[in-house]
Write an enzyme that holds these catalytic residues in place. Structure first.
Site, PDB file in Angstrom:
ATOM      1  NE  ARG A   1      -6.996  -6.688   1.489  1.00 29.96           N
ATOM      2  CZ  ARG A   1      -7.661  -6.736   2.634  1.00 29.96           C
ATOM      3  NH1 ARG A   1      -8.833  -7.363   2.681  1.00 29.96           N
ATOM      4  NH2 ARG A   1      -7.196  -6.160   3.731  1.00 29.96           N
TER       5      ARG A   1
ATOM      6  CD  GLN B   1       2.752  -1.953  12.119  1.00 30.94           C
ATOM      7  OE1 GLN B   1       2.122  -1.350  11.260  1.00 30.94           O
ATOM      8  NE2 GLN B   1       2.315  -3.092  12.643  1.00 30.94           N
TER       9      GLN B   1
ATOM     10  N   GLY C   1       0.565  -6.373  11.499  1.00 29.79           N
ATOM     11  CA  GLY C   1      -0.850  -6.475  11.854  1.00 29.79           C
ATOM     12  C   GLY C   1      -1.345  -5.304  12.687  1.00 29.79           C
TER      13      GLY C   1
ATOM     14  CB  ALA D   1      -5.236  43.512 -38.122  1.00 28.51           C
TER      15      ALA D   1
END
Ligand code: UD1
Ligand code: CA
Length: 466
Positions: A15, A73, A78, A422
């Site tokens: 689901r 399993q 079930g 810089a």
């Protein structure tokens, strides 16, 4: 008396419409099956057996660090069949078997403890943890004969009368070890082709055993997650609980509904959290911090009085007391932002250490760098740490001034108190107290623009005459 826990987690979870096993979907940052296992572990059971399907690497990884055993399993036949799988691991075990669904993630240790106490006090052979719910849903109905539980009827097998029963099965059971054998007598449900664990109730009742149902909590805590909608509801419920607990400990939220804090995160008092903030993993945040909107902090240690400004991401790093980070900053893993450091907008830091009081206020990339105290990193500074093959280190010692738009070609170091002009590209080490400048000398061509305009005007004059 001893308790053993079985967590059923081998179902497919169709689901959810997901390629991920259902029990691996996360609630508040943790896989559901881990939340269930953690609640169970708090009971200090003799053992925890998790029943998984044949492809279980993800579930095993999600449970790492917890002391659990696994039963496999082979096919999802079930919940009754799943419990049967766990029985071989329970051979010789004397005590109560607590069965939990891996998809009931909000279950608390306190409810489980209370449930076991009822099971024992009532001297029941099988106890069910139930709750009340109305409206349409898919929970099994608890059919009672007076006070006695008679059976559990699944939603799809229930008749009109049974469908109206408001007491339902949470899928959490306490079973005396001596009654476990009944699982083997469960018959297949032909319509579904599955062995329903719920059928154990009828089998026990027919044998004259004591079966009890206990409505000890509500749908919020006991809901089983089968769909994305239910997952979202669980997330929201748990979020509200977590946020509310932090409020009780002195944390302020401007809009608590929009904030997500994982379980396992820690926050100090007088910290203020703006909307849309995410605090993930085992993050700790100190006292008196401010997390401005849309900040994400994952797996970090944040000290006291730290300000994390808007839209900043900090991952697996440390930020020390009094630092200010952001807005729009990205601190990548393995970085250490020292005390009172200032990281400004559009600064990315990766695997770097910045000492106390150092500032990188604008538009910089600092990667694989070791930067000392009171260093000024000018706007647009970049550590060129990657030469196409290797990552190289940049070392900037205390009190260094790096001018704006400097590129530091690693490996390279700038020693204590040095200046970099810089726009320089630094390829060689800079000695202490020195100035390094590596840009072309500026030239002045007097009247250049004036001459250019004169030439252009002359051209236009000739064209208009033609
Ligand atoms: C089950 C109960 C229902 C109860 C609900 C509570 C049955 C037949 N029904 O229904 O009465 O109200 O839980 O949330 O038990 N699992 C396996 N192997 C399987 C099948 C399932 O390990 O072959 C695991 C699943 O991973 C899941 C748990 O058992 O964690 C429950 O299975 P699920 O299919 O979600 O049962 P529900 O239909 O919700
Ligand atoms: Ca379920």
């Amino acid at each position: 008396m001893n308790v053993a826990v079985v967590i059923l987690a081998a179902g497919l979870g169709t689901r959810m419409k997901s390629s991920l096993p259902k029990v691996l979907h996360k609630v508040c940052g943790k896989p559901m099956v881990r939340l269930v296992a953690e609640a169970a572990a708090a009971l200090k059971p003799e053992k925890i057996i998790v029943v998984v399907g044949p492809e279980s690497e993800g579930i095993r990884a999600a449970l790492s660090g917890l002391s659990v055993e696994f039963g496999v399993q082979k096919r999802p036949l079930g919940t009754g069949d799943a419990l049967k799988v766990a029985m071989s691991s329970l051979r010789g075990f004397q005590g109560d078997v607590l069965v939990l669904g891996g998809d009931t993630p909000l279950i608390s240790f306190l409810t489980l403890r209370l449930f076991l106490a009822h099971h024992r006090k009532m001297r029941e052979d099988i106890s069910l943890l139930s709750f009340r719910v109305t409206g349409s849903h898919s929970y099994g109905r608890i059919v009672r004969d007076g006070n006695r539980v008679d059976a559990i009827v699944e939603d799809r097998d229930a008749n009109e009368e049974q469908k109206k029963i408001e007491e339902v099965n949470s899928g959490i059971y306490a079973i005396k070890h001596s009654c476990l054998e009944l699982v083997k007598r469960i018959k297949i449900n032909k319509a579904k082709g599955e062995y329903y664990l719920t059928d154990i109730v009828k089998l026990a009742v027919d044998k004259g055993l004591r079966v009890g149902g206990h409505a000890l909590s509500d749908e919020l805590e006991l809901s089983g997650i089968n769909t994305r909608q239910e997952l979202h509801a669980a997330e929201k419920f748990m979020q509200r609980k977590i946020v509310s607990a932090w409020m009780s400990k002195g944390v302020s939220f401007i809009d608590a509904e929009s904030v997500f804090i994982h379980q396992g995160a820690e926050l100090g008092a007088d910290t203020i959290i703006y909307p849309n903030v995410l605090i993930e993993g085992e993050t700790t945040i100190g006292r008196g911090c401010v997390l401005y909107p849309s900040v994400r902090i994952a797996g970090c240690r944040i000290g006291n009085d730290v300000a994390i400004k808007d839209s900043t991401v900090i991952e697996e790093s440390t930020v020390m007391d009094g630092a200010v980070v952001g807005p729009f900053a990205h601190i990548r893993p393995q970085s250490v932002i020292g005390p009172s450091v200032k990281i400004g907008n559009f600064v990315e830091i990766k695997k770097s250490v910045l000492g106390a009081g150092t500032k990188a206020s604008h538009l910089s990339y600092l990667g694989d760098a070791e930067i000392g105290k009171n260093v000024n990193i000018g706007a647009g500074t970049i550590t060129c740490n990657y030469d196409g093959k290797n990552k190289n280190k940049t070392v900037i010692e205390d009190d260094v001034f790096i001018g704006s738009d400097t590129q530091l070609i690693a490996p390279v170091s700038v020693k204590r108190g040095a200046y970099v002009g810089a726009g320089s590209t630094i390829t060689k080490d800079v000695p202490a107290e020195a100035l390094a400048v590596s840009r072309a000398e500026q030239r002045i061509i007097a009247g250049w623009a004036k001459k250019k305009t004169a030439v252009k005007n002359e051209k236009l004059r000739k064209e208009s005459k033609r």
